[in-house]
Design a protein around this motif. Structure first.
Motif, PDB file in Angstrom:
ATOM      1  N   UNK A  57      36.866  51.575  53.992  1.00 17.98           N
ATOM      2  CA  UNK A  57      36.911  50.154  53.673  1.00 17.98           C
ATOM      3  C   UNK A  57      36.250  49.808  52.346  1.00 17.98           C
ATOM      4  N   UNK A  58      35.569  50.763  51.756  1.00 16.63           N
ATOM      5  CA  UNK A  58      34.879  50.536  50.486  1.00 16.63           C
ATOM      6  C   UNK A  58      35.770  51.004  49.344  1.00 16.63           C
ATOM      7  N   UNK A  59      35.824  50.201  48.287  1.00 14.24           N
ATOM      8  CA  UNK A  59      36.632  50.504  47.107  1.00 14.24           C
ATOM      9  C   UNK A  59      36.279  51.900  46.582  1.00 14.24           C
ATOM     10  N   UNK A  60      37.272  52.761  46.363  1.00 14.47           N
ATOM     11  CA  UNK A  60      36.989  54.126  45.898  1.00 14.47           C
ATOM     12  C   UNK A  60      36.233  54.180  44.568  1.00 14.47           C
ATOM     13  N   UNK A  61      36.360  53.145  43.746  1.00 13.08           N
ATOM     14  CA  UNK A  61      35.633  53.118  42.477  1.00 13.08           C
ATOM     15  C   UNK A  61      34.123  53.120  42.710  1.00 13.08           C
TER      16      UNK A  61
END
Length: 87
Positions: A57-61
């Protein structure tokens, strides 16, 4: 820091000390964004709104990268801009 160079990030408008202050402020913004993103993801998991794990759920960036490195990348791409303080 080898790449990007100080000259590439500042276009000779700012000295390296101003760049350090700017990167530190950008890194704080990145950290705040990550904390907010993680809190929203945790809330979704706690409320059983999703079956996905927290990491998905966390942005891969933001995942597995240091805030300073992300801030430098955002300065390089122009998503963050350095400004001279108004006196």
């Amino acid at each position: 820091m080898i790449y990007p160079t100080v000259k590439q990030l500042t276009n000779d408008e700012f000295n390296r000390y101003e760049l350090v202050i700017g990167v530190a402020k950008c890194a704080r913004i990145v950290t705040d964004e990550y904390i907010e993103m993680r809190a929203k993801a945790q809330k979704m998991i706690d409320n059983h709104e999703t079956e996905k794990p927290l990491a998905a759920l966390i942005d891969p960036e933001y995942k597995d990268k240091k805030a300073v490195k992300i801030a430098i990348a955002k300065l390089e791409t122009g998503r963050f801009k350095l400004k001279h303080p108004i006196n």
